[in-house]
Design a protein around this motif. Structure first.
Motif, PDB file in Angstrom:
ATOM      1  N   SER A  19      19.172  10.743   6.395  1.00 30.53           N
ATOM      2  CA  SER A  19      20.460  10.868   7.055  1.00 30.53           C
ATOM      3  C   SER A  19      21.401  11.665   6.155  1.00 30.53           C
ATOM      4  CB  SER A  19      21.037   9.491   7.362  1.00 30.53           C
ATOM      5  OG  SER A  19      22.339   9.605   7.872  1.00 30.53           O
ATOM      6  N   SER A  20      22.418  12.240   6.778  1.00 32.51           N
ATOM      7  CA  SER A  20      23.437  13.001   6.032  1.00 32.51           C
ATOM      8  C   SER A  20      24.811  12.369   6.169  1.00 32.51           C
ATOM      9  CB  SER A  20      23.470  14.450   6.540  1.00 32.51           C
ATOM     10  OG  SER A  20      23.786  14.468   7.925  1.00 32.51           O
ATOM     11  N   GLU A  73      15.091   9.515  -8.197  1.00 31.16           N
ATOM     12  CA  GLU A  73      15.299  10.059  -6.856  1.00 31.16           C
ATOM     13  C   GLU A  73      16.464   9.317  -6.181  1.00 31.16           C
ATOM     14  OE1 GLU A  73      13.821  12.538  -5.244  1.00 31.16           O
ATOM     15  OE2 GLU A  73      12.520  13.033  -6.948  1.00 31.16           O
ATOM     16  N   VAL A  74      17.350  10.060  -5.522  1.00 28.49           N
ATOM     17  CA  VAL A  74      18.483   9.485  -4.763  1.00 28.49           C
ATOM     18  C   VAL A  74      18.440  10.080  -3.358  1.00 28.49           C
ATOM     19  CG1 VAL A  74      20.959   9.207  -4.619  1.00 28.49           C
ATOM     20  CG2 VAL A  74      19.849   9.239  -6.862  1.00 28.49           C
ATOM     21  N   LYS A  75      18.305   9.211  -2.311  1.00 26.70           N
ATOM     22  CA  LYS A  75      18.225   9.692  -0.931  1.00 26.70           C
ATOM     23  C   LYS A  75      19.146   8.855  -0.035  1.00 26.70           C
ATOM     24  CE  LYS A  75      13.570  11.627  -0.926  1.00 26.70           C
ATOM     25  NZ  LYS A  75      12.260  11.657  -0.230  1.00 26.70           N
ATOM     26  N   CYS A  76      19.662   9.506   1.020  1.00 25.35           N
ATOM     27  CA  CYS A  76      20.484   8.836   2.052  1.00 25.35           C
ATOM     28  C   CYS A  76      19.579   8.514   3.236  1.00 25.35           C
ATOM     29  CB  CYS A  76      21.643   9.741   2.488  1.00 25.35           C
ATOM     30  SG  CYS A  76      22.681   8.995   3.764  1.00 25.35           S
ATOM     31  N   LEU A  77      19.425   7.201   3.553  1.00 28.02           N
ATOM     32  CA  LEU A  77      18.552   6.746   4.643  1.00 28.02           C
ATOM     33  C   LEU A  77      19.329   5.853   5.607  1.00 28.02           C
ATOM     34  CD1 LEU A  77      15.373   5.771   2.574  1.00 28.02           C
ATOM     35  CD2 LEU A  77      15.865   7.971   3.663  1.00 28.02           C
ATOM     36  N   LYS A  82      27.770   8.802  -4.238  1.00 34.54           N
ATOM     37  CA  LYS A  82      26.367   9.078  -4.516  1.00 34.54           C
ATOM     38  C   LYS A  82      26.068   8.789  -5.982  1.00 34.54           C
ATOM     39  CE  LYS A  82      22.833  12.670  -4.291  1.00 34.54           C
ATOM     40  NZ  LYS A  82      22.537  14.066  -3.920  1.00 34.54           N
ATOM     41  N   PRO A  83      25.091   7.944  -6.289  1.00 41.28           N
ATOM     42  CA  PRO A  83      24.740   7.668  -7.681  1.00 41.28           C
ATOM     43  C   PRO A  83      24.157   8.928  -8.346  1.00 41.28           C
ATOM     44  CG  PRO A  83      23.856   6.005  -6.199  1.00 41.28           C
ATOM     45  CD  PRO A  83      24.313   7.127  -5.356  1.00 41.28           C
ATOM     46  N   CYS A 118      23.426  -2.661   8.166  1.00 38.69           N
ATOM     47  CA  CYS A 118      23.470  -1.974   6.871  1.00 38.69           C
ATOM     48  C   CYS A 118      24.054  -0.577   6.993  1.00 38.69           C
ATOM     49  CB  CYS A 118      22.057  -1.892   6.283  1.00 38.69           C
ATOM     50  SG  CYS A 118      21.368  -3.514   5.865  1.00 38.69           S
ATOM     51  N   GLY A 119      23.735   0.108   8.056  1.00 42.10           N
ATOM     52  CA  GLY A 119      24.233   1.466   8.204  1.00 42.10           C
ATOM     53  C   GLY A 119      23.503   2.434   7.269  1.00 42.10           C
ATOM     54  N   ASP A 120      24.049   3.636   7.170  1.00 42.63           N
ATOM     55  CA  ASP A 120      23.464   4.649   6.287  1.00 42.63           C
ATOM     56  C   ASP A 120      23.866   4.355   4.849  1.00 42.63           C
ATOM     57  OD1 ASP A 120      22.420   5.910   8.510  1.00 42.63           O
ATOM     58  OD2 ASP A 120      24.262   7.042   8.844  1.00 42.63           O
ATOM     59  N   ARG A 121      22.846   4.326   3.916  1.00 43.69           N
ATOM     60  CA  ARG A 121      23.104   3.952   2.523  1.00 43.69           C
ATOM     61  C   ARG A 121      22.302   4.850   1.587  1.00 43.69           C
ATOM     62  NH1 ARG A 121      20.978  -1.865   2.313  1.00 43.69           N
ATOM     63  NH2 ARG A 121      19.457  -0.936   3.734  1.00 43.69           N
ATOM     64  N   TRP A 122      22.762   4.839   0.299  1.00 40.70           N
ATOM     65  CA  TRP A 122      22.033   5.554  -0.755  1.00 40.70           C
ATOM     66  C   TRP A 122      20.906   4.660  -1.270  1.00 40.70           C
ATOM     67  CZ3 TRP A 122      22.773  10.531  -1.127  1.00 40.70           C
ATOM     68  CH2 TRP A 122      24.016  11.088  -0.806  1.00 40.70           C
TER      69      TRP A 122
END
Length: 650
Positions: A567-568, A556-560, A575-576, A532-536
């Motif tokens: 994650s950044s 809430e919108v986060k990068c994980l 980004k939604p 999956c990698g890093d996703r919103w």
């Protein structure tokens, strides 16, 4: 030895005088014998120059067997082919009859056990000649009476007669030798006649042996024992065993063993002779004697290293170190002072099983990023604790981290047609079907396929194939696997199973029980849609801040990453949004609870502008009231006024 002038005597001894053996020979001439196996002569152990031959051709057969009951030639009523047969330590050559002679077999010997010679009688006996040579342990000069009978084959008396029991049936038993003629008549006793013919003289009137009880005939087989010596007057040498030396000691110290070596010597000259001259039975037994009994020097004995004292981090290995000394093929522990002249080995040494945290390779190398040329491939590396839990990478040594990416060379990129071999299976089990193969145009593009076709025509991907002998077959049919239900990571995909009947190229669905005897294919299997990698990641929208005239909703919108840590590395351009406008309709006062629409088509009444009539305003109260309030909205007047200012009218 060349030039010595020595010759082997008749006994096979080099330079011998022929006194070490005796020749046994005779002719069995009993002519009236019942049909079947009948013993003729016994051949003792150590016999040589064995020769048994029929005097004339007949329908009888010779047979040979050991005293243990083992058949060598023509046993168990089965006639063997002529040839070579090995037994009793020698080789017998068996020959079938010729035009001038009957059956025969011979062997050089010596034999290692006693053997019995039989004749399978089917007709009258034409006569059987036999002879063999026996060794003499203590040879002496022959007696004055050449017809004196000996008591055993190994008797020192030579030149005499040998008596053994003959056949139990038959009327005439005749044996001939070459030292004299001895005739014996049974007279009125009813026995057979035993006659010996020779060329050295005649002896008649021998006493008739007593007749056994029951009227049975007493016949004895007479055998001549003759010297094979060339000079009977010459004195015979005497040989004996003597110990000349001993074997090497088994050890160099600490008590070993050695054995005496016995050799054969001539008693009068004490010269060494071949061991065959001495009697093997009288050879002394080799008794072990102790040697090198002085103690061996002490030495340090070390045991194996133990496991590390710690399962992770630095620990210690231990081993046992003892001073030992060897004696009589055994080692015993002694005081350490006995090894003081030697450097003592270490009994401990440091060890480190592994770090308490370590790098763990979670996945194998992925496939190369390009189908040809040089690309990259990756694998997943994580820092884990000694209990297997994933921890931060800072807990592990950066210097010891395995590489998680490397270059891969898939070979030079080309642009041509590639195809596989034809599949080994035809699409049908009988009739005419199709064989397939894969055809690709490969080049240096990332996806391995060219936007332009390769040069030349595309090779065919199918061809016809024939399978005769159609039979009804029942088998499981599986549909393609459904698409993996997840966008990334692990999931579970399904497929359908049916039982079909195949006859030729025709298929028909049948009940599942018809395929119950077959292995059922799986209908569920795990699937992986890739990393999956890093996703919103998003939450649901919260409630609108206003019910009318435009409110705001937020989420809430986060990068994980895959593990769930922040994650950044997500793409900010994708980004939604985290907020939006909601409920922007005008606020309308609540209607009277008695103002309701009584018909379903009230919106049509509003569109037809029938609300000006009291009847429609009553039955469509809610719709007409809302339409009236919208018409009085000041914002709509402003829009209408602007539209009217443009000259359009309303």
């Amino acid at each position: 030895m060349l030039g010595s002038g020595a010759r082997p005597d008749k006994c096979g001894v080099c330079g011998g005088n022929g006194s070490s053996c005796q020749r046994v020979f005779g002719i069995f001439e009993d002519s009236q014998v019942n049909v079947g196996y009948h013993k003729i002569i016994a051949i003792p152990s150590r016999a040589t120059k064995i020769n048994v031959t029929e005097v004339a051709r007949s329908r009888n057969y010779l047979a040979l067997r050991s005293r243990t009951g083992h058949s060598i030639i023509n046993g168990n009523w089965a006639i063997d082919r002529p040839g070579v047969y090995e037994s009793a330590g020698t080789t017998f050559v068996y020959k079938r009859p010729t035009e001038t002679s009957g059956e025969s077999f011979y062997a050089e010997g010596p034999t290692t056990e006693s053997l019995d010679v039989y004749m399978i009688f089917q007709q009258d006996n034409p006569g059987i000649h036999y002879e063999f040579v026996l060794p003499v342990d203590n040879p002496v000069h022959p007696p004055q009476n050449p017809l004196q009978s000996s008591q055993s084959y190994g008797s020192p008396t030579t030149g005499g007669l040998r008596e053994v029991s003959a056949l139990e049936s038959g009327s005439v038993l005749t044996h001939r030798g070459n030292l004299g003629t001895h005739q014996r008549n049974a007279g009125t006793h009813g026995g057979g006649v035993s006659t010996y013919h020779g060329n050295a003289g005649a002896h008649q009137g021998s006493p008739v042996p007593p007749r056994p009880r029951g009227g049975q005939r007493d016949r004895r087989l007479q055998e001549y024992h003759t010297d094979a010596q060339e000079d009977p007057v010459q004195a015979q040498p005497v040989y004996r065993w003597t110990s000349q030396s001993a074997t090497q000691c088994s050890v160099s110290c600490g008590k070993g063993f050695q054995y005496p070596i016995f050799r054969c010597v001539a008693q009068n000259t004490q010269e060494l002779v071949p061991d065959g001259h001495c009697d093997s039975v009288s050879k002394p037994a080799s008794v072990a004697e102790a040697c090198n009994t002085h103690p061996c020097p002490a030495f340090w004995s070390v045991g194996p290293w133990s496991q590390c004292s710690k399962t992770c981090g630095r620990g210690v290995h231990h081993r046992q170190v003892l001073c030992r000394q060897a004696y009589a093929n055994r080692t015993v522990a002694v005081h350490p002072q006995g090894c003081s002249h030697l450097e003592k080995p270490n009994s401990t040494q440091p060890c480190e099983a592994r770090a308490c945290t370590h790098w763990h390779i979670q996945s194998d190398w992925e496939s190369c990023s390009v189908p040809c040329g040089v690309g990259q491939r990756k694998r997943s590396i994580r820092c884990v604790s000694n209990q297997g839990n994933v921890v931060g990478e800072g807990e592990c040594s950066a210097k010891q981290k395995p590489t998680d990416s490397e270059t891969c060379d898939m070979g030079p990129c080309i642009k041509t047609w590639f195809y596989t071999d034809w599949s080994s299976k035809c699409t049908v089990d009988c009739g005419i079907g199709v064989q397939k193969r894969s055809v690709l145009c490969l080049n240096n593009y990332i996806n391995g396929r060219s936007p332009d076709s390769c040069e030349g025509p595309r090779p065919t991907e199918t061809r016809a194939c024939t399978r005769p002998h159609c039979q009804r077959q029942v088998r499981w049919y599986t549909s393609p696997w459904n698409q993996c239900p997840v966008q990334c990571g692990n999931g579970t995909q399904n497929r359908d199973l049916i039982c079909v009947v195949k006859l030729g190229t025709n298929f028909s669905v049948t009940v599942l029980s018809d395929c119950a005897h077959l292995d059922k294919p799986p209908s569920v299997q795990p699937c992986n849609a890739g990393p999956c990698g890093d996703r919103w990641f998003l939450t649901d929208w919260n409630e609108c801040s206003k019910s009318c005239m435009g409110g705001v909703q937020r989420r809430e919108v986060k990068c994980l990453d895959d593990v769930g840590f922040a994650s950044s590395l997500c793409d900010d351009s994708q980004k939604p949004s985290h907020q939006r406008i909601c409920n922007n309709h005008p606020c309308i006062p609540e209607l009277d609870e008695n103002c309701k629409d009584k018909y379903y088509n009230c919106p049509v009444v509003v569109q037809a502008r029938l609300c000006v009539y009291s009847y429609y305003k009553m039955v469509c109260c809610a719709s007409c009231t809302h339409a009236e309030r919208r018409g009085t909205d000041p914002r709509r007047h402003r829009v209408s006024g602007h539209r009217g200012a443009g000259g359009g009218g309303g």
